[in-house]
Design a protein around this motif. Structure first.
Motif, PDB file in Angstrom:
ATOM      1  N   ALA A 160      23.313  13.083  63.941  1.00  0.00           N
ATOM      2  CA  ALA A 160      21.988  13.639  63.669  1.00  0.00           C
ATOM      3  C   ALA A 160      21.333  12.943  62.482  1.00  0.00           C
ATOM      4  CB  ALA A 160      22.102  15.143  63.419  1.00  0.00           C
ATOM      5  N   VAL A 161      22.066  12.791  61.404  1.00  0.00           N
ATOM      6  CA  VAL A 161      21.516  12.155  60.213  1.00  0.00           C
ATOM      7  C   VAL A 161      21.122  10.707  60.508  1.00  0.00           C
ATOM      8  CG1 VAL A 161      22.042  11.397  57.864  1.00  0.00           C
ATOM      9  CG2 VAL A 161      22.766  13.668  58.644  1.00  0.00           C
ATOM     10  N   ALA A 162      21.989   9.990  61.233  1.00  0.00           N
ATOM     11  CA  ALA A 162      21.693   8.600  61.574  1.00  0.00           C
ATOM     12  C   ALA A 162      20.511   8.490  62.526  1.00  0.00           C
ATOM     13  CB  ALA A 162      22.919   7.943  62.198  1.00  0.00           C
ATOM     14  N   SER A 163      20.237   9.551  63.283  1.00  0.00           N
ATOM     15  CA  SER A 163      19.124   9.547  64.228  1.00  0.00           C
ATOM     16  C   SER A 163      17.810   9.942  63.573  1.00  0.00           C
ATOM     17  CB  SER A 163      19.415  10.514  65.388  1.00  0.00           C
ATOM     18  OG  SER A 163      20.594  10.135  66.075  1.00  0.00           O
ATOM     19  N   GLY A 164      17.842  10.260  62.291  1.00  0.00           N
ATOM     20  CA  GLY A 164      16.619  10.602  61.580  1.00  0.00           C
ATOM     21  C   GLY A 164      16.147  12.017  61.819  1.00  0.00           C
TER      22      GLY A 164
END
Length: 492
Positions: A34-38
């Protein structure tokens, strides 16, 4: 027909511990993806919960576990940056509906026909972009957008880290996380009871708290603050070709990854085999629900699925229960996420990206079939230089062309007969791909005297396409102006 094991106390004794293992593996991956997907970290948990409680209950593959996947990170990040977070739910729901349509049309088994080299190239391209992007996040530095820009900026990243104390601390945490993930499989079995991603993230979190390191941490708002049902006005985005293209890419990539994961999981156990059409329907339902909740798209994930099988799961109860544990965690103790350093999650994804790049199999593939190795490399490079959909489409086109080339074998033999005639014998498939060589042979005979006829024997031709038929008839007509040419055994 293999009977599916019923949910009994004996199977629950296996499924309950397995569900806890899958939960511990899924937790850091849901948050990290989720974090890497923005997007907010909680949206990754929402997708994991839907993957367990919704997709997990449906038929298809009993032991496969679904949730947010590293393989879609690059595509989701680009979609959020281009269309906005509010449109992500619409795109994901549309992708789910496309999967439902494909499953209803019984197209699930067709995904098994996709070239393995294209799939490996797709995963390698995703892995390269994921690694390049997460190396910046690993040091708490905002990276450039686009695969080429990320790769081009890597040399300068080292200098930026060396000159910034905060970045250096974050990089140390991220590098330590990767080191734990690499060394964990070599530790004794009693230690490896704890899943490697959980151990790595927990260790990084403990070190960060112990030394009070100035690194960025996960921001938490709670499930109620991030679940956003698409409004009626958001549906207007589907009128954009860009949004529709992204939804198609979501559906294609998620379906391919899920069904290839199913094939891999089937090789790990001796239980019931996957029904590919039902599994595609299950993924479609899951993604439609995720879209309605404004969450990340889901796929079946080999890391979680393999952990489920290896932990001794026997029925779908294990994956459903893993969704229950995710829901309880997100509802009761979401604040626990706020102590996790972002650099540790970036380290988990760097490791996941590296596993997507098939370095070990590339050299044997090159030795066995250089054409397939070239397709893998071109697909990966195209994804890095352009985008995921265009790279995959290019890889599929190359695979089709290679297959056509391989199957259109044509042997051309020229012999002189006792009566002075020349016989040209064709054997195999005469297609436009072999036309240059065939015409070159025939044109070399155009200088023969008129008393030496050319007899073109087509009796051994299995297939003659329109291009070759037209070219042979034109050559015969041209050659007959100065000599004699006969077409023997021309298919009707």
């Amino acid at each position: 027909m293999t009977r599916r094991p019923a949910l009994r106390l004996s199977t629950l004794r296996s499924d309950l511990p397995a569900s806890l293992v899958v939960f511990l593996v899924a937790l850091p991956l849901c948050v990290g993806v989720a974090v890497a997907s923005g997007v907010p970290a909680e949206l990754g948990l929402v997708t994991g919960i839907v993957g367990g409680l919704v997709t997990g209950l449906m038929p298809g593959s009993s032991l496969q576990v679904s949730g947010p996947a590293a393989g879609l990170t690059v595509l989701v990040l680009a979609a959020v940056q281009e269309h906005g977070l509010a449109t992500l739910g619409v795109i994901t729901a549309a992708a789910g509906l496309l999967q439902l349509a494909m499953g209803a049309a019984r197209l699930g088994r067709l995904f098994r026909a996709i070239s393995v080299s294209v799939v490996q190239g797709m995963l390698a391209g995703i892995g390269l972009i994921l690694i390049a992007g997460q190396l910046y996040a690993l040091a708490d530095i905002k990276g450039p957008t686009g695969g080429p820009a990320k790769l081009a900026g890597l040399p300068g990243l080292a200098a930026d880290i060396a000159g910034d104390g905060r970045a250096l601390a974050a990089a140390a945490i991220g590098a330590g996380t990767v080191a734990v993930l690499l060394l964990w499989p070599r530790l004794p079995a009693r230690v490896r009871v704890v899943p490697a991603p959980l151990a790595a993230v927990a260790g990084a979190t403990a070190v960060t708290a112990l030394f009070d390191l100035p690194v960025a941490r996960v921001e938490v708002a709670g499930l109620a603050g991030v679940v956003d049902l698409p409004a009626v006005g958001d549906l207007a985005a589907l009128g954009s070709l860009g949004v529709l293209g992204t939804a198609f890419a979501f559906a294609l990539i998620a379906s391919a990854e899920s069904l290839f994961s199913a094939a891999a999981v089937d090789r790990l156990h001796h239980g019931p085999r996957t029904d590919y059409d039902r599994e595609l329907l299950a993924q479609g339902v899951g993604n439609t629900v995720c879209g309605l909740l404004g969450a990340l798209p889901m796929t079946a994930v080999i890391v979680r699925s393999a952990a489920n099988v290896q932990a001794g799961a026997r029925t779908k109860a294990s994956r459903v229960l893993h969704g229950v544990w995710l829901l309880l965690f997100a509802a009761l103790v979401p604040a626990a996420l706020s102590v996790i350093p972002l650099a540790a999650l970036a380290g988990v994804l760097v490791h996941a990206g590296a596993k997507l790049v098939p370095l070990r199999s590339l050299r044997p593939l090159w030795r066995a079939d250089r054409g397939e190795a070239a397709i893998l490399a071109v697909t990966a490079i195209a994804i890095v230089l352009t985008n995921l959909l265009e790279g995959v489409l290019l890889g599929l086109l190359l695979a089709v062309l290679k297959s056509a080339w391989d199957t259109s074998h044509l042997q051309v033999a020229v012999t002189e007969l006792p009566d002075g005639a020349v016989r040209v014998t064709l054997h195999g498939s005469a297609t436009f791909l072999r036309l240059p060589r065939l015409l070159e042979t025939l044109e070399s005979l155009e200088g023969l005297p008129a008393d030496r006829p050319v007899r073109l024997d087509l009796a051994g031709v299995r297939h003659l396409d329109h291009a070759c038929r037209s070219a042979l008839e034109q050559w015969q007509e041209r050659h007959n102006r100065s000599g004699t040419a006969e077409l023997l055994g021309l298919p009707a």
